[in-house]
Every structure is written in structure tokens, then in C-alpha cells.
Write a protein that holds these residues in place. Structure first.
Motif, short mmCIF file in Angstrom:
data_model
loop_
_atom_site.label_atom_id
_atom_site.label_comp_id
_atom_site.label_asym_id
_atom_site.label_seq_id
_atom_site.Cartn_x
_atom_site.Cartn_y
_atom_site.Cartn_z
N UNK A 22 0.81 -1.22 0.00
CA UNK A 22 0.00 0.00 0.00
C UNK A 22 0.84 1.27 0.00
N UNK A 23 2.11 1.16 0.34
CA UNK A 23 2.98 2.34 0.38
C UNK A 23 3.57 2.68 -0.99
N UNK A 24 3.30 1.87 -2.01
CA UNK A 24 3.96 2.03 -3.30
C UNK A 24 2.95 2.08 -4.45
N UNK A 25 3.41 2.62 -5.58
CA UNK A 25 2.60 2.56 -6.79
C UNK A 25 2.76 1.18 -7.43
N UNK A 26 1.79 0.79 -8.19
CA UNK A 26 1.86 -0.48 -8.90
C UNK A 26 3.04 -0.49 -9.87
N UNK A 27 3.32 0.66 -10.49
CA UNK A 27 4.43 0.74 -11.45
C UNK A 27 5.76 0.46 -10.78
N UNK A 28 5.96 1.01 -9.59
CA UNK A 28 7.22 0.77 -8.89
C UNK A 28 7.36 -0.71 -8.51
N UNK A 29 6.28 -1.31 -8.01
CA UNK A 29 6.36 -2.71 -7.62
C UNK A 29 6.63 -3.59 -8.83
N UNK A 30 5.99 -3.30 -9.95
CA UNK A 30 6.21 -4.10 -11.15
C UNK A 30 7.65 -3.98 -11.65
N UNK A 31 8.23 -2.79 -11.50
CA UNK A 31 9.59 -2.57 -11.96
C UNK A 31 10.62 -3.37 -11.17
N UNK A 32 10.26 -3.76 -9.95
CA UNK A 32 11.18 -4.48 -9.07
C UNK A 32 10.87 -5.97 -9.01
N UNK A 33 9.93 -6.42 -9.83
CA UNK A 33 9.42 -7.78 -9.69
C UNK A 33 10.52 -8.84 -9.89
N UNK A 34 11.48 -8.57 -10.76
CA UNK A 34 12.46 -9.61 -11.10
C UNK A 34 13.81 -9.44 -10.41
N UNK A 35 14.01 -8.33 -9.70
CA UNK A 35 15.37 -8.10 -9.18
C UNK A 35 15.40 -7.60 -7.74
N UNK A 36 14.38 -7.90 -6.94
CA UNK A 36 14.29 -7.32 -5.61
C UNK A 36 15.45 -7.77 -4.71
N UNK A 37 15.74 -9.06 -4.69
CA UNK A 37 16.85 -9.54 -3.86
C UNK A 37 18.17 -8.92 -4.29
N UNK A 38 18.38 -8.81 -5.60
CA UNK A 38 19.61 -8.20 -6.10
C UNK A 38 19.71 -6.74 -5.68
N UNK A 39 18.57 -6.02 -5.68
CA UNK A 39 18.56 -4.64 -5.20
C UNK A 39 18.99 -4.58 -3.75
N UNK A 40 18.42 -5.44 -2.92
CA UNK A 40 18.77 -5.44 -1.50
C UNK A 40 20.27 -5.69 -1.31
N UNK A 41 20.79 -6.69 -2.02
CA UNK A 41 22.22 -7.01 -1.90
C UNK A 41 23.07 -5.82 -2.34
N UNK A 42 22.70 -5.20 -3.43
CA UNK A 42 23.47 -4.06 -3.92
C UNK A 42 23.47 -2.92 -2.91
N UNK A 43 22.32 -2.65 -2.29
CA UNK A 43 22.26 -1.55 -1.33
C UNK A 43 23.00 -1.88 -0.03
N UNK A 44 23.12 -3.16 0.28
CA UNK A 44 23.88 -3.58 1.47
C UNK A 44 25.38 -3.58 1.24
#
Length: 304
Positions: free
Chosen positions: A96-118
Motif C-alpha cells: 500500500x505504500x507504493x505505486x503499482x508501477x514501482x512494484x512491477x519494476x522491481x518484480x524480477x530483481x528485488x533480492x539483487x537490489x537489497x544485496x546491492x544496497x547492502x
């Protein structure tokens, strides 16, 4: 020999240097669910941190995750100016805190995003996150929660990072533990369960603590003032049951009006008002565990 470190916004920290820790709070936070109450003023964030430092605070762990206005690039200067260590988060909140477009954009790489930011940094800021924040729902885990927690577990296994969990109205902790620590094999001592004081069920709290996870109690809150007053006795009951080393304390300032410099209780309230109440309930040694020793262990990682 690898030694554990807390990943701060200005670099990795010796856990012994954290001092008194606000284990769950926010300097910056923007959400469509809180329009008009955004935490997005760097000057006021600096004043709030300075007030916290003046009350004896040493470290603040900001649980604001991806996409909610973390302002990571501002955090090192705020830390340097006030002398307060800061820890930033990656992760993802409820849908509920996000737009559908943002969630869809992260659908395939969420874990990789977390690792990169860590490991590399948040955006172009160069600031590395020191924990992963995710969220459950009210007494349940929907598909979004399972997706984000699965990504968080994958990122944990790649890095060692702790996973902090928002529990809606304090509910659903055992389902979270079943998923993260059962199915996804995250060690329980790497999981921090937030908001459990908002559903003051001592049986559930004790079962969650027995797993080895940390319990992050937080407040005060307008929305949860009816349970805030019970927090010291709940923590004392858990300590008496043998779980004093599982307890953390945070303020969870999520709206502009809740900052102390804007007329609310804010971060200093933890030390001006909550700390004396907890010392009465827990004793001096118990209080030292909650504010200093426990968070130093909870957020320290032998980073991969």
C-alpha cells in the motif's frame, strides 16, 4: 579472523562504540498513506538528532526502506554534525505504500537490489544499508509480504544482514518466524520483530523470544497509545522469563508532527521518559542490556 561490525552510514562500526541505541526510528519517511505528514526536512532531522544526542543517545537505526524517501545521501553529514551513529535500511514495506508501477519494476530483481544496497550503496549515495526492513499484514502474510520476505532472506544469505519486520498492529509474528526461519532458513537471531508491544499478548511475545529472534518494542504513538503504557511491564515479564537479552527499544517516529522539534515526543522521549520507567521495571543492568548490549549484538554482522 572476521569480526562482527555494524554497517553505519559512514562505514562499518565496532559494536562497542554504538552507545545508547534507538533501535527503530525514522529521520526521513514519505508515503502516500501519510500525505502532509512527510519526514523530509534535513534541517529538522538534524535538530532531532541533536536533541537525541543531548539526552544521551548514541545511535539511531533508521528502518525506512526502499522507495519511501530515505534521503540516504543526507545521512552521513547528519551523523557527522551531531555525533550520532546512523544505520540505514534497504528492504520494502507493505504494498500500500507504493505505486503499482514501482512494484512491477522491481518484480524480477528485488533480492539483487537489497544485496546491492547492502554491499555497494543506496543509489549513487555510496551509503550502504545495514539491515533489511520488510513488513507483514494484520494477522496474515499476503503474496506481497511473502515476495519481499523471500527476497530479504536471499539477501540475508548473501550478506549476513539482519532482517527487521514491521508487524501490523503487532500481529503475525509467529507466521513471520515460520516463513523466515522455517521455510527460508534465516537464523532466528538475525530477525528483529517490530511493534510487538502493540498487541500485548505475553504468551505470543514469549514464544517469539524463545525462537531466538529479537523483539523491538517501540512508542509512544497516537495510534497505539492504548497499549504504550503496558510496554515496561511487558518487557519486565519477558526479562523475568529469561528473555532479557532479546529486547530492543525504539521510537518509530513516522510523521512530521511526532518529532520533538515539531512539538511531538520524538526520539528524546525514549531517554527522557521511557528510560526511567524501564529502569524501574528492569533495573539498571536490564536497562543497559536493552539500550546498549542487545542492539550491539542484534545489528552486528560478519559481513559477507
Amino acid at each position: 579472523m572476521v569480526s562482527a561490525a555494524v554497517r553505519g552510514v559512514r562505514g562499518d562500526l565496532d559494536p562497542a562504540l554504538l552507545g545508547v541505541v534507538d533501535a527503530h526510528d525514522h529521520l526521513f519517511f514519505r508515503s502516500p498513506l501519510l500525505k502532509g505528514q512527510e519526514l523530509d526536512d534535513a534541517g529538522l532531522a538534524r535538530e532531532e538528532l541533536a536533541a537525541y544526542a543531548a539526552a544521551g543517545g548514541g545511535t539511531v537505526v533508521q528502518w525506512t526502506p526502499y522507495g519511501l524517501g530515505r534521503r540516504a545521501e543526507e545521512l552521513p553529514a547528519l551523523s557527522e554534525a551531531t555525533g550520532v551513529h546512523l544505520v540505514a535500511a534497504t528492504g520494502m514495506h507493505q504494498a500500500a505504500h507504493y505505486t503499482r508501477e514501482l512494484l512491477d519494476a522491481r518484480r524480477s530483481d528485488l533480492a539483487a537490489l537489497f544485496v546491492r544496497e547492502l554491499t555497494e550503496g543506496i543509489g549513487d549515495s555510496g551509503v550502504r544499508a545495514g539491515l533489511i526492513k520488510v513488513a507483514g499484514g494484520f494477522h496474515a502474510l499476503d503474496a506481497h509480504a511473502r515476495w519481499t520476505m523471500s527476497a530479504a532472506a536471499e539477501a540475508h544469505h548473501a550478506t549476513g544482514a539482519p532482517i527487521a519486520v514491521h508487524h501490523e498492529m503487532g500481529t503475525g509474528a509467529l507466521d513471520v518466524l515460520d516463513l523466515l526461519c522455517g521455510e527460508l532458513e534465516v537464523p532466528a537471531h538475525r530477525v528483529i520483530l517490530g511493534h510487538l508491544n502493540r498487541s500485548p499478548d505475553l504468551v505470543l511475545q514469549a514464544e517469539a523470544a524463545r525462537s531466538g529472534a529479537y523483539l523491538a518494542f517501540d512508542g509512544p504513538s497516537r495510534a497505539h497509545h492504548t497499549t504504550d503504557w503496558r510496554m515496561p511491564e511487558e518487557m519486565a515479564a519477558l526479562a523475568d522469563a529469561g528473555y532479557a537479552d532479546r529486547l530492543l527499544l525504539g521510537g518509530d517516529t513516522t510523521t512530521a508532527g511526532a518529532r520533538s522539534v515539531s512539538g511531538g515526543p520524538g526520539m528524546p522521549y525514549l531517554l527522557r521518559r521511557v528510560r526511567p520507567r524501564l529502569e524501574t521495571a528492569l533495573g539498571a543492568d536490564g536497562l543497559e542490556r536493552v539500550l546498549v548490549a542487545n542492539p550491539a549484538r542484534a545489528f552486528a554482522v560478519e559481513w559477507a
